[in-house]
Enzyme design. Sequence first.
Site, PDB file in Angstrom:
ATOM      1  N   CYS A  14      86.583  14.004 -28.734  1.00 35.99           N
ATOM      2  CA  CYS A  14      87.403  13.860 -27.879  1.00 35.99           C
ATOM      3  C   CYS A  14      88.053  15.199 -27.364  1.00 35.99           C
ATOM      4  O   CYS A  14      88.140  16.352 -28.185  1.00 35.99           O
ATOM      5  CB  CYS A  14      88.586  12.907 -28.163  1.00 35.99           C
ATOM      6  SG  CYS A  14      89.707  13.384 -29.255  1.00 35.99           S
ATOM      7  N   HIS A  77      95.929  16.539 -34.685  1.00 34.79           N
ATOM      8  CA  HIS A  77      96.818  15.164 -34.974  1.00 34.79           C
ATOM      9  C   HIS A  77      98.272  15.284 -35.021  1.00 34.79           C
ATOM     10  O   HIS A  77      98.947  14.427 -34.761  1.00 34.79           O
ATOM     11  CB  HIS A  77      96.398  14.835 -36.450  1.00 34.79           C
ATOM     12  CG  HIS A  77      94.884  14.561 -36.922  1.00 34.79           C
ATOM     13  ND1 HIS A  77      94.172  15.630 -37.155  1.00 34.79           N
ATOM     14  CD2 HIS A  77      94.164  13.447 -36.785  1.00 34.79           C
ATOM     15  CE1 HIS A  77      92.975  15.189 -37.258  1.00 34.79           C
ATOM     16  NE2 HIS A  77      93.065  13.878 -37.280  1.00 34.79           N
ATOM     17  N   CYS A  99      97.038  17.686 -30.061  1.00 31.51           N
ATOM     18  CA  CYS A  99      96.533  16.940 -28.698  1.00 31.51           C
ATOM     19  C   CYS A  99      97.708  16.941 -27.593  1.00 31.51           C
ATOM     20  O   CYS A  99      98.678  16.421 -28.176  1.00 31.51           O
ATOM     21  CB  CYS A  99      95.872  15.890 -29.057  1.00 31.51           C
ATOM     22  SG  CYS A  99      95.347  14.933 -27.765  1.00 31.51           S
ATOM     23  N   GLU A 132      98.300  11.856 -38.077  1.00 33.92           N
ATOM     24  CA  GLU A 132      99.177  11.529 -36.653  1.00 33.92           C
ATOM     25  C   GLU A 132     100.315  10.657 -36.774  1.00 33.92           C
ATOM     26  O   GLU A 132     101.445  10.862 -36.294  1.00 33.92           O
ATOM     27  CB  GLU A 132      98.184  11.130 -35.683  1.00 33.92           C
ATOM     28  CG  GLU A 132      99.039  10.763 -34.415  1.00 33.92           C
ATOM     29  CD  GLU A 132      97.896   9.862 -33.277  1.00 33.92           C
ATOM     30  OE1 GLU A 132      98.752   9.038 -32.536  1.00 33.92           O
ATOM     31  OE2 GLU A 132      96.951   9.918 -33.359  1.00 33.92           O
ATOM     32  N   THR A 168      97.751   6.822 -31.339  1.00 29.70           N
ATOM     33  CA  THR A 168      96.992   6.849 -30.076  1.00 29.70           C
ATOM     34  C   THR A 168      95.373   6.506 -29.962  1.00 29.70           C
ATOM     35  O   THR A 168      94.929   6.174 -29.156  1.00 29.70           O
ATOM     36  CB  THR A 168      96.806   8.353 -29.555  1.00 29.70           C
ATOM     37  OG1 THR A 168      96.389   9.377 -30.618  1.00 29.70           O
ATOM     38  CG2 THR A 168      98.210   8.891 -29.324  1.00 29.70           C
ATOM     39  N   SER A 227      87.054   9.271 -41.443  1.00 32.43           N
ATOM     40  CA  SER A 227      87.503   9.081 -40.001  1.00 32.43           C
ATOM     41  C   SER A 227      87.699   7.669 -39.851  1.00 32.43           C
ATOM     42  O   SER A 227      86.680   6.636 -39.748  1.00 32.43           O
ATOM     43  CB  SER A 227      86.364   9.472 -39.060  1.00 32.43           C
ATOM     44  OG  SER A 227      86.330   9.000 -37.728  1.00 32.43           O
ATOM     45  N   SER A 228      89.071   7.307 -39.478  1.00 37.12           N
ATOM     46  CA  SER A 228      89.580   5.996 -39.359  1.00 37.12           C
ATOM     47  C   SER A 228      88.966   5.347 -37.949  1.00 37.12           C
ATOM     48  O   SER A 228      88.538   4.259 -37.756  1.00 37.12           O
ATOM     49  CB  SER A 228      91.007   5.726 -39.521  1.00 37.12           C
ATOM     50  OG  SER A 228      91.698   6.539 -38.430  1.00 37.12           O
ATOM     51  N   ASN A 229      88.959   6.438 -36.888  1.00 41.73           N
ATOM     52  CA  ASN A 229      88.327   6.121 -35.621  1.00 41.73           C
ATOM     53  C   ASN A 229      86.789   5.733 -35.829  1.00 41.73           C
ATOM     54  O   ASN A 229      86.328   4.946 -35.264  1.00 41.73           O
ATOM     55  CB  ASN A 229      88.549   7.395 -34.810  1.00 41.73           C
ATOM     56  CG  ASN A 229      87.756   7.192 -33.448  1.00 41.73           C
ATOM     57  OD1 ASN A 229      86.791   7.824 -33.217  1.00 41.73           O
ATOM     58  ND2 ASN A 229      88.212   6.259 -32.422  1.00 41.73           N
TER      59      ASN A 229
END
Length: 295
Positions: A14, A77, A99, A132, A168, A227-229
């Site tokens: 991203c 994060h 970010c 984050e 986010t 990676s949780s995403n």
Amino acid sequence: MTPLIEIDPGSGFCFGVVTAIRKAEEELERGGTLYCLGDIVHNSDEVERLRRRGLVTISHSDLATLPAGSRVLLRAHGEPPSTYATARSRGLVVIDATCPVVLRLQQRIRHTYESSPAGTQIVIYGKKGHAEVNGLVGQTDGTALVVENASELGGIDPLRPVKLFSQTTKSLDGMRHISDSISATISPGVAFESFDTVCRQVASRADGLRHFAEAHDVVLFVAGAKSSNGRALYAECLAVNPRTHLIANADAIDQSWLSSASSIGICGATSTPSWLMEQVSRRVSELVSPTRSDE
């Protein structure tokens, strides 16, 4: 017949991660040691690539031992105010790669915390312990309640006002469910505000990945174990295509997965580098190419 192999054009880093990686590479070009507070991205292959270039990953406890003048990169994060305070007290040089979307959310939560009436409960929908989320909770001096699902809403006092924010990278559906559940939990007349703070660039990927997964016989979803995403987006693909496989890199491919497939899709998380998906594509091409007889 050799199957079609396609990399999802919407997958990969991203904007926030791209910026953090670029800042790290720029600083590394200047020479000297560059420290990164935590893994710069939740992908061990990318972390290793940058390590070979000289990026040193450290923990929060290491901050207190770095000599003055050391350069420390803060990843996308974000970090709580206490991290900045420690860096100032130690005379460290901070390269802030937070970010912009996360930074604005931090500022919004801080303003809400400082301006809300006494007794207001700030709730963050997110993963406990996530970098984050730790930064967001830090904006409330550690008082915010973090919930991962509706079953954890018991910690909310139904008689006190509630203001809800989201990590986010959480899903829009998940945020709506938490918001509806809180509305049904608090007492009539108690003030409740829900702020939609889900990053649209990340949220929109779920729909795109579902369509991508449906369009292929087999899907290889590339993501790091941390990676949780990645786990969330992998689940989206798996829901529409049972022949979806989660892999860390090309070495994890099982050739049997590819049998009888006429099309193979390769995609990944917001923390998955494009070069890693390209490696997977090359490996798949090798595995499905017709075997040549020895001459």
